[in-house]
Design an enzyme around this catalytic site. Structure first.
Site, mmCIF file in Angstrom:
data_model
loop_
_atom_site.group_PDB
_atom_site.id
_atom_site.type_symbol
_atom_site.label_atom_id
_atom_site.label_comp_id
_atom_site.label_asym_id
_atom_site.label_seq_id
_atom_site.Cartn_x
_atom_site.Cartn_y
_atom_site.Cartn_z
ATOM 1 N N TYR A 220 23.944 41.641 50.532
ATOM 2 C CA TYR A 220 23.764 42.718 49.557
ATOM 3 C C TYR A 220 22.538 42.439 48.704
ATOM 4 O O TYR A 220 21.477 42.159 49.214
ATOM 5 C CB TYR A 220 25.050 42.957 48.743
ATOM 6 C CG TYR A 220 25.019 44.354 48.165
ATOM 7 C CD1 TYR A 220 25.038 45.456 49.021
ATOM 8 C CD2 TYR A 220 24.883 44.583 46.807
ATOM 9 C CE1 TYR A 220 24.930 46.748 48.528
ATOM 10 C CE2 TYR A 220 24.773 45.865 46.316
ATOM 11 C CZ TYR A 220 24.801 46.948 47.174
ATOM 12 O OH TYR A 220 24.679 48.214 46.693
ATOM 13 N N ASN B 288 17.685 46.461 39.439
ATOM 14 C CA ASN B 288 17.427 45.654 40.619
ATOM 15 C C ASN B 288 16.741 46.515 41.668
ATOM 16 O O ASN B 288 16.714 47.732 41.523
ATOM 17 C CB ASN B 288 18.740 45.029 41.155
ATOM 18 C CG ASN B 288 19.804 46.069 41.444
ATOM 19 O OD1 ASN B 288 19.546 47.069 42.106
ATOM 20 N ND2 ASN B 288 21.013 45.836 40.948
ATOM 21 N N ARG C 76 18.976 58.110 45.317
ATOM 22 C CA ARG C 76 18.424 57.170 44.336
ATOM 23 C C ARG C 76 18.977 55.792 44.669
ATOM 24 O O ARG C 76 19.972 55.350 44.123
ATOM 25 C CB ARG C 76 18.832 57.594 42.919
ATOM 26 C CG ARG C 76 18.093 56.857 41.814
ATOM 27 C CD ARG C 76 19.009 56.605 40.652
ATOM 28 N NE ARG C 76 20.255 55.994 41.099
ATOM 29 C CZ ARG C 76 20.794 54.921 40.539
ATOM 30 N NH1 ARG C 76 20.227 54.355 39.523
ATOM 31 N NH2 ARG C 76 21.939 54.429 40.992
ATOM 32 N N GLU D 21 28.069 56.685 45.794
ATOM 33 C CA GLU D 21 27.137 55.584 45.560
ATOM 34 C C GLU D 21 25.685 56.047 45.693
ATOM 35 O O GLU D 21 25.307 56.687 46.675
ATOM 36 C CB GLU D 21 27.414 54.475 46.594
ATOM 37 C CG GLU D 21 26.585 53.240 46.426
ATOM 38 C CD GLU D 21 26.908 52.465 45.160
ATOM 39 O OE1 GLU D 21 25.971 51.922 44.552
ATOM 40 O OE2 GLU D 21 28.100 52.393 44.789
ATOM 41 N N ASP D 22 24.885 55.734 44.690
ATOM 42 C CA ASP D 22 23.427 55.919 44.729
ATOM 43 C C ASP D 22 22.988 57.362 45.001
ATOM 44 O O ASP D 22 22.092 57.619 45.804
ATOM 45 C CB ASP D 22 22.791 54.954 45.746
ATOM 46 C CG ASP D 22 22.680 53.538 45.176
ATOM 47 O OD1 ASP D 22 23.112 53.324 44.031
ATOM 48 O OD2 ASP D 22 22.159 52.648 45.862
ATOM 49 N N ASP E 178 30.471 54.282 41.524
ATOM 50 C CA ASP E 178 30.231 52.889 41.123
ATOM 51 C C ASP E 178 29.035 52.756 40.190
ATOM 52 O O ASP E 178 29.044 51.935 39.276
ATOM 53 C CB ASP E 178 30.033 52.017 42.362
ATOM 54 C CG ASP E 178 29.810 50.562 41.985
ATOM 55 O OD1 ASP E 178 30.608 50.033 41.200
ATOM 56 O OD2 ASP E 178 28.830 49.971 42.453
ATOM 57 N N ASP E 179 27.993 53.571 40.395
ATOM 58 C CA ASP E 179 26.810 53.497 39.525
ATOM 59 C C ASP E 179 27.165 53.868 38.096
ATOM 60 O O ASP E 179 26.588 53.349 37.144
ATOM 61 C CB ASP E 179 25.712 54.443 40.031
ATOM 62 C CG ASP E 179 25.360 54.169 41.471
ATOM 63 O OD1 ASP E 179 24.963 53.030 41.760
ATOM 64 O OD2 ASP E 179 25.522 55.068 42.305
ATOM 65 N N LYS F 159 28.051 47.839 50.612
ATOM 66 C CA LYS F 159 29.071 47.922 49.555
ATOM 67 C C LYS F 159 30.460 47.661 50.113
ATOM 68 O O LYS F 159 31.265 46.937 49.508
ATOM 69 C CB LYS F 159 29.047 49.320 48.910
ATOM 70 C CG LYS F 159 27.914 49.518 47.922
ATOM 71 C CD LYS F 159 28.293 49.023 46.535
ATOM 72 C CE LYS F 159 27.134 49.187 45.575
ATOM 73 N NZ LYS F 159 27.431 48.770 44.219
#
Length: 549
Positions: A100, A405, A153, A242-243, A265-266, A171
């Site tokens: 990851y 990150n 994103r 996610e993202d 999760d973000d 993930k």
């Protein structure tokens, strides 16, 4: 096949060797080789799992980069699932950064170029009206988690389109490696809505639709079809978003969270891990969360999710919502969020306070006098020496969380934070930095990584078959993670548990979240007498299936 021939899950011979969830490679016993039609198809030895692991580690040692190690491990997973997870779980501090963050950033940038074999599902908007039938193509009929991205994103890298498919794959591997959720229940998915990244649209090896992204209402109507289809095809499934782009992330969560088992999760996982860090930061300072004042650099989905969960945590401690919101300021590309700004979206408005407009972050620090700054900006180096020195002048122990990150996007490094603050800073980052030696002291910078939170929440949801996912579950997870840092490590500035013991830490966290699920009436299974034992019983062990199971 004659009637006395043995099988594992109905398979034998080469079919068994080509099923990564069942394949033992060189670990079959002589009796199994005879019974399963494997004689001559595998080397004539019987190796232990420890010996197999030794070979994997030796082969990994010959790789020169973490990207090469990632490709090797992915290939191992394609052939031998148990050995892959045994490898990762044997030394999580070593292998999590490979499967990851930060290696996954390079994986996504090059995804179409290093692609070898399909993993998960690819659902394109061209399949509108057919989503239910497509989901039924997945061989596993009891899916408990779908991690889905549209690649809008990815990390701090922006719109990567189909290259973002690496994120849900990674993930969900963490669900298993960090918290023991059995891998057969996990489905990574890329929802292809095109990309606005011209470089990828021009790349002949790009794996997605060669179209720019559609209007929001078109995207959301397709996501509606997807979410509805999941309820029918996989009725026990939780959807992990996610993202997605910041506004889509917040609005899709609002759209479904009260009706279905979904989370982002973000928004929520990031908030939970930062809350854990803040709980330990105030322990170090001898203050309380409600005494702190927060300034965020970044006001997208992560920043707003953090701010909202922080407010929920403060309300639980008896602070009014209005007072909690008044202690949180946000700063984005256009400057401080304040009441005269005309470019704000609905979810930013509660944090647009009466304040003089400013586009200078140091000026905002000098005026607001925050005790904590939180970087979710994806701008590497944004916490300059002036920023850190300004925070250190105002505060005896400034809290500096540089969460963006991959590594080059971190707002400042651990060494910069400790050096510029003359050792006063309480620091954590979204990536792992090595210990810093300054002025005779050794500081241990923590990694505020969501992998402490979402796999544990996932295990709690899996074990309890929760009907919904609440913010309170992430608050409880944050508190549980914070509680597991020993005082001697906390004194050295470490805000999070050691990664080397992550499975046990997450089992403890999952048990606390599961208790909350039962207490809240959200579970679809009977409450056990001992919740920790109940969680342990669900944990996946990376061991081989025995003959004739």
């Amino acid at each position: 096949m004659n009637s006395t021939a043995k099988t594992i899950s109905g398979k034998r011979g080469s079919e068994l060797l080509h099923d990564p969830s069942l394949n033992k490679s060189t670990a079959y016993t002589e009796a199994e080789k005879q019974a399963l039609g494997l004689v001559g198809l595998v080397p004539d030895v019987t190796e232990t799992e420890d010996l197999q692991l030794q070979r994997v580690l030796m082969q990994l040692g010959h790789k020169n980069t973490d990207l090469e190690r990632y490709v090797y491990l992915t290939n191992l997973l394609d052939h031998n699932e148990a050995l892959f997870y045994r490898t990762i779980m044997s030394d999580p501090a070593r292998f999590l950064p490979i499967v990851y963050d930060p290696t996954i950033a390079e994986v996504c940038l090059k995804f179409g170029h290093i692609y070898r074999q399909a993993r998960g599902m690819y659902l394109s908007m061209t399949r509108r009206g057919k989503v239910k039938e497509i989901l039924q193509n997945w061989p596993q009929k009891d899916v408990r988690f779908i991690c889905v991205t549209d690649g809008g994103r990815i990390l701090g890298l922006g719109d990567l389109g189909a290259n973002g498919a690496g994120i849900p794959i990674g993930k969900l591997q963490l669900y298993t490696a960090c918290a023991g959720v059995p891998p057969q229940y996990l489905l990574p998915m890329y929802l292809d809505a095109g990309t606005n990244n011209q470089e990828y649209l021009n790349d002949p090896l790009y794996l997605g639709m060669r179209k720019t992204r559609p209007p929001t209402e078109d995207l959301f109507s397709f996501v509606d079809e997807f979410v509805d289809a999941v309820q029918e095809v996989f009725p026990k499934c939780c959807i992990h978003f996610e993202d997605w782009t910041g506004t889509d992330a917040v609005h899709l969560l609002q759209r479904y969270r009260d009706k279905y088992c979904v989370y982002n999760d973000d928004v929520q996982g990031t908030a939970g891990i930062v809350l854990a860090g803040m709980i330990n930061a105030v322990k170090l300072k001898g203050t309380k969360l409600k005494d702190e004042k927060y300034l965020f650099l970044g006001a997208g989905s992560a920043g707003i999710g953090l701010a909202n969960l922080l407010c929920s945590a403060l309300v639980e401690q008896g602070v009014s919502l209005k007072k909690a919101q008044s202690q949180i300021y946000l700063f984005d590309i256009n400057g401080l969020l304040e009441a005269t700004r005309k470019d704000l979206v609905d979810f930013q408005m509660p944090y647009a306070h009466q304040h003089a407009p400013t586009r200078d972050f140091v000026t905002a620090i000098e005026s607001i006098k925050p005790t904590t700054i939180i970087g979710v900006s994806t701008i590497g180096g944004a916490f300059t020496q002036k920023v850190v020195e300004s925070m250190s002048r105002i505060n005896p122990r400034p809290v500096i969380l540089a969460l963006s990150n991959p590594t080059e996007k971190a707002e400042c490094t651990a060494e910069q934070a400790y050096t510029w603050s003359k050792g006063k800073a309480i620091y954590a980052a979204g990536v792992q930095f090595p210990p810093v030696h300054y002025n005779g002291q050794t500081f241990l910078p923590g990694q505020a990584n969501n992998f402490y939170i979402f796999p544990a929440v996932g295990m709690a949801i899996f074990a309890t078959q929760a009907k919904r996912v609440s913010d309170e579950m992430f608050i409880e997870a944050g508190q549980a993670v914070a509680d597991q840092v020993p005082p001697e490590l906390l004194k050295q500035g470490l805000l999070y548990p050691l990664q080397s013991n992550i499975l046990e830490a997450e089992i403890q966290t999952a048990a606390r979240v599961a208790k909350l699920v039962f207490d809240s009436g959200l579970a679809r299974v009977a409450r056990p007498t001992d919740i920790l034992t109940f969680i342990r019983e669900q944990v996946y062990q990376p061991q081989y299936t025995n003959e004739n199971e």
